[in-house]
Write an enzyme that holds these catalytic residues in place. Structure first.
Site, mmCIF file in Angstrom:
data_model
loop_
_atom_site.group_PDB
_atom_site.id
_atom_site.type_symbol
_atom_site.label_atom_id
_atom_site.label_comp_id
_atom_site.label_asym_id
_atom_site.label_seq_id
_atom_site.Cartn_x
_atom_site.Cartn_y
_atom_site.Cartn_z
ATOM 1 C CG HIS A 74 -1.911 1.116 1.323
ATOM 2 N ND1 HIS A 74 -3.074 1.184 0.752
ATOM 3 C CD2 HIS A 74 -1.792 2.477 1.721
ATOM 4 C CE1 HIS A 74 -3.822 2.478 0.703
ATOM 5 N NE2 HIS A 74 -2.806 3.168 1.374
ATOM 6 C CB CYS A 75 1.908 3.237 -2.494
ATOM 7 S SG CYS A 75 3.201 4.886 -2.869
ATOM 8 N N PRO A 76 1.457 5.283 0.406
ATOM 9 C CG PRO A 76 2.767 5.933 2.167
ATOM 10 C CD PRO A 76 2.402 4.866 1.148
ATOM 11 C CG ASN A 115 -5.086 7.950 -0.423
ATOM 12 O OD1 ASN A 115 -5.096 7.117 0.528
ATOM 13 N ND2 ASN A 115 -6.379 8.489 -0.813
ATOM 14 C CG ASN A 116 -5.168 2.844 -5.236
ATOM 15 O OD1 ASN A 116 -5.568 1.774 -4.477
ATOM 16 N ND2 ASN A 116 -5.334 2.967 -6.502
#
EC number: 2.3.1.225
Length: 218
Positions: A119-121, A124-125
């Site tokens: 999950h890549c902040p 945001n996905n």
């Protein structure tokens, strides 16, 4: 086939994306204002270099938007499992839904994602089966834009001829050194981070294809 839209409600992710957009806007407006247009007007660089800069910047922004809103491979609540593939599915102990093996549950998004990488902040996905290529595309354009901006920042002070026409009434001209130092700091930080991330992603892809080839040969 068009991309399925996926929107994650996460204030932490919004803040991270906001920071990325700020860095993009900072360079999109200030690098041309301080470096590109003044040197173009004095004949130090051709206009095509400005067009290339804006082209890469727009591609980078489009890649960011697409990676952030594209469905990473979210599993439906009642998936249709082919009869011959039931042994390759398992029950998720967090959402109590059946999922293919190599799928993972994302606590941020609250659902399982096929072949979830992480999950890549910053987008945001999640990065999963359906948007992994978009994430790699974003990494590539970000790396390209950062190198391009850093190159012109370096040339501005150490290669190009000094500018003869300078409007000292402009804020960006009076505070040029501070603005360019901040741009260089953000650029170097982003370049180091993206390079490391891009490298690990490519190594992961090569490893997966190598293992798949070995399994097929056996």
């Amino acid at each position: 086939m068009g991309l399925r839209i996926h929107f994650v409600v996460d204030p932490h992710g919004w803040c991270c994306m906001g920071l990325i957009v700020f860095v993009w806007l900072y360079n999109f407006f200030l690098i041309p204002k301080i470096v590109l247009f003044p040197h173009y007007e004095e004949g130090h660089i051709p206009g095509i270099l400005i067009i290339i800069f804006y082209g890469i910047a727009i591609f980078c922004l489009v890649a960011l938007v697409r990676a952030s809103i594209a469905d990473p491979g979210r599993l439906p609540e009642n998936p249709k499992i082919p009869h011959g593939e039931r042994e390759f599915w398992e029950l998720c102990n967090k959402c109590n839904l059946m999922r293919p093996k190599r799928s993972h549950h994302c606590s941020r998004c609250g659902h399982c994602v096929r072949r979830m990488d992480h999950h890549c902040p910053w987008i945001n996905n999640c990065v999963g089966e359906d948007n992994h290529w978009l994430f790699l595309q974003l990494c590539f354009y970000t790396e390209l834009l950062t190198c391009y901006a850093l190159m012109f920042s370096f040339c501005h002070y150490y290669y190009f001829l000094p500018l003869k026409k300078r409007n000292l009434d402009l804020f960006v001209v009076r505070h040029e050194l501070a603005i360019m130092r901040l741009a260089a700091f953000m650029g170097i930080t982003l370049l180091v981070g993206i390079t490391g991330l891009f490298y690990t992603q490519l190594i992961g892809i090569i490893t997966v294809f190598t293992l798949a080839g070995l399994e097929a040969s056996v």
